[in-house]
Each structure stands twice: as structure tokens, then as C-alpha cells.
Scaffold this motif. Structure first.
Motif, PDB file in Angstrom:
ATOM      1  N   ILE A 163     -22.598   6.444-105.817  1.00 19.53           N
ATOM      2  CA  ILE A 163     -23.100   5.201-105.660  1.00 19.53           C
ATOM      3  C   ILE A 163     -22.808   4.371-106.933  1.00 19.53           C
ATOM      4  O   ILE A 163     -22.181   3.191-106.971  1.00 19.53           O
ATOM      5  CB  ILE A 163     -24.761   5.106-105.446  1.00 19.53           C
TER       6      ILE A 163
ATOM      7  N   ALA B 268     -25.079   2.678 -99.838  1.00 15.12           N
ATOM      8  CA  ALA B 268     -24.409   2.002-100.363  1.00 15.12           C
ATOM      9  C   ALA B 268     -23.906   0.487 -99.407  1.00 15.12           C
ATOM     10  O   ALA B 268     -24.331  -0.501 -99.749  1.00 15.12           O
ATOM     11  CB  ALA B 268     -23.011   2.547-100.391  1.00 15.12           C
TER      12      ALA B 268
ATOM     13  N   SER C  15     -29.078   2.961-106.981  1.00 13.82           N
ATOM     14  CA  SER C  15     -29.263   1.772-106.483  1.00 13.82           C
ATOM     15  C   SER C  15     -29.900   0.963-107.233  1.00 13.82           C
ATOM     16  O   SER C  15     -29.665  -0.143-107.595  1.00 13.82           O
ATOM     17  CB  SER C  15     -29.606   1.729-105.061  1.00 13.82           C
TER      18      SER C  15
END
Length: 149
Positions: free
Chosen positions: A27, A132, A67
Motif C-alpha cells: 500500500i 488500495a 492506509s
């Protein structure tokens, strides 16, 4: 158009995972390239310990924690006097979206297969790629990134 970028980011993060990076590294590197391509690529090492829910502890999913770091890259504060609430709000809201999609945020609950088995890796690949995609859609919705022309 949004789905094109979201699909591209899903595939980029998934490709990173297929190439041997863990979920968090995958990520980070995909979004680093999109958001801050001049940022030192070697910073991916900061995310190594997040894989497997913090080093195979099975806690918070590494794709989710990475994230939150991406949200920090975009809206985090740069001094102790800065307002942390805008970033906190984004991180909490994205956490809740992740939880809505997967019902849980804990690595061992998301993927009950033994670590590093074929089944585990296949399932993590899907979670990483779909996280994602979810993050890209969220960033576009919040106007934190622009659509590609």
C-alpha cells in the motif's frame, strides 16, 4: 474515470504484494508513487513491521495501518501545535469504511489461514488490492487526490 484510477491502484498494490512486499509495504509504495513520487522509495522499510498485523501478531491489518499513514502524508500535521483532528477524522472514517467492507479490522480475523501459506497469501493479495481500491475511492471522494485525465 474514478474506477480506472481505483483499479490501477488496486493492481499496483496487488503487483507489489505479488512481487514479495507485505500488505503494508504494498500500500505504501503504490500510494507513495502516486502522491509523493520524489519521496525516498527506501522509506518502504518503515512499513515492514506492520505486515501480518504487526509482525505476525495478527492485530490491525497492515493494509489498513498503511492506509492511515497515507492519510497522514496528505493531511497530517507538521508541528505539535498543528491541528491533528482533520487527520484523525479521516483515519477514523476510513477505518470505519474498511470495517464496513470486511466486518473486522484484525488481521487474524480477516485471514484465518496460517501465515505465509498459499491460502493466506492469496487471501492477503485480495485484501491488499481491495484496500488500495477502497482508499483510492475515499481519497477521490474527499478531494485529496485528483483523477487522472
Amino acid at each position: 474515470m474514478e474506477n480506472d484510477l481505483a483499479t490501477e491502484m488496486r493492481n499496483k498494490a496487488g503487483g507489489n504484494f505479488r512481487n514479495g512486499y507485505n500488505c503494508a509495504e504494498s500500500i505504501f509504495d503504490a500510494f507513495r508513487e502516486l502522491i509523493e513520487p520524489d519521496l525516498d522509495r527506501n522509506l518502504v522499510r518503515l512499513f515492514t513491521g506492520y505486515g501480518g498485523g504487526l509482525g505476525h501478531a495478527g492485530c490491525m491489518c497492515g493494509a489498513l495501518t498503511a492506509s492511515a499513514a497515507i492519510l497522514g502524508m496528505l493531511k497530517g500535521r507538521t508541528s505539535a501545535e498543528g491541528d491533528r483532528e482533520p487527520c484523525y477524522d479521516l483515519a477514523r472514517e476510513f477505518h470505519d469504511r474498511f470495517e464496513d467492507q470486511y466486518s473486522v479490522t484484525c488481521c487474524r480475523a480477516l485471514n484465518p489461514h496460517p501465515f505465509d501459506t498459499k491460502e493466506h497469501l492469496r487471501h492477503c493479495l485480495k485484501i491488499t488490492g481491495n484496500t488500495a481500491k477502497l482508499l483510492t475511492e475515499y481519497l477521490v471522494e474527499k478531494k485529496l487526490i485528483q483523477q487522472k485525465a
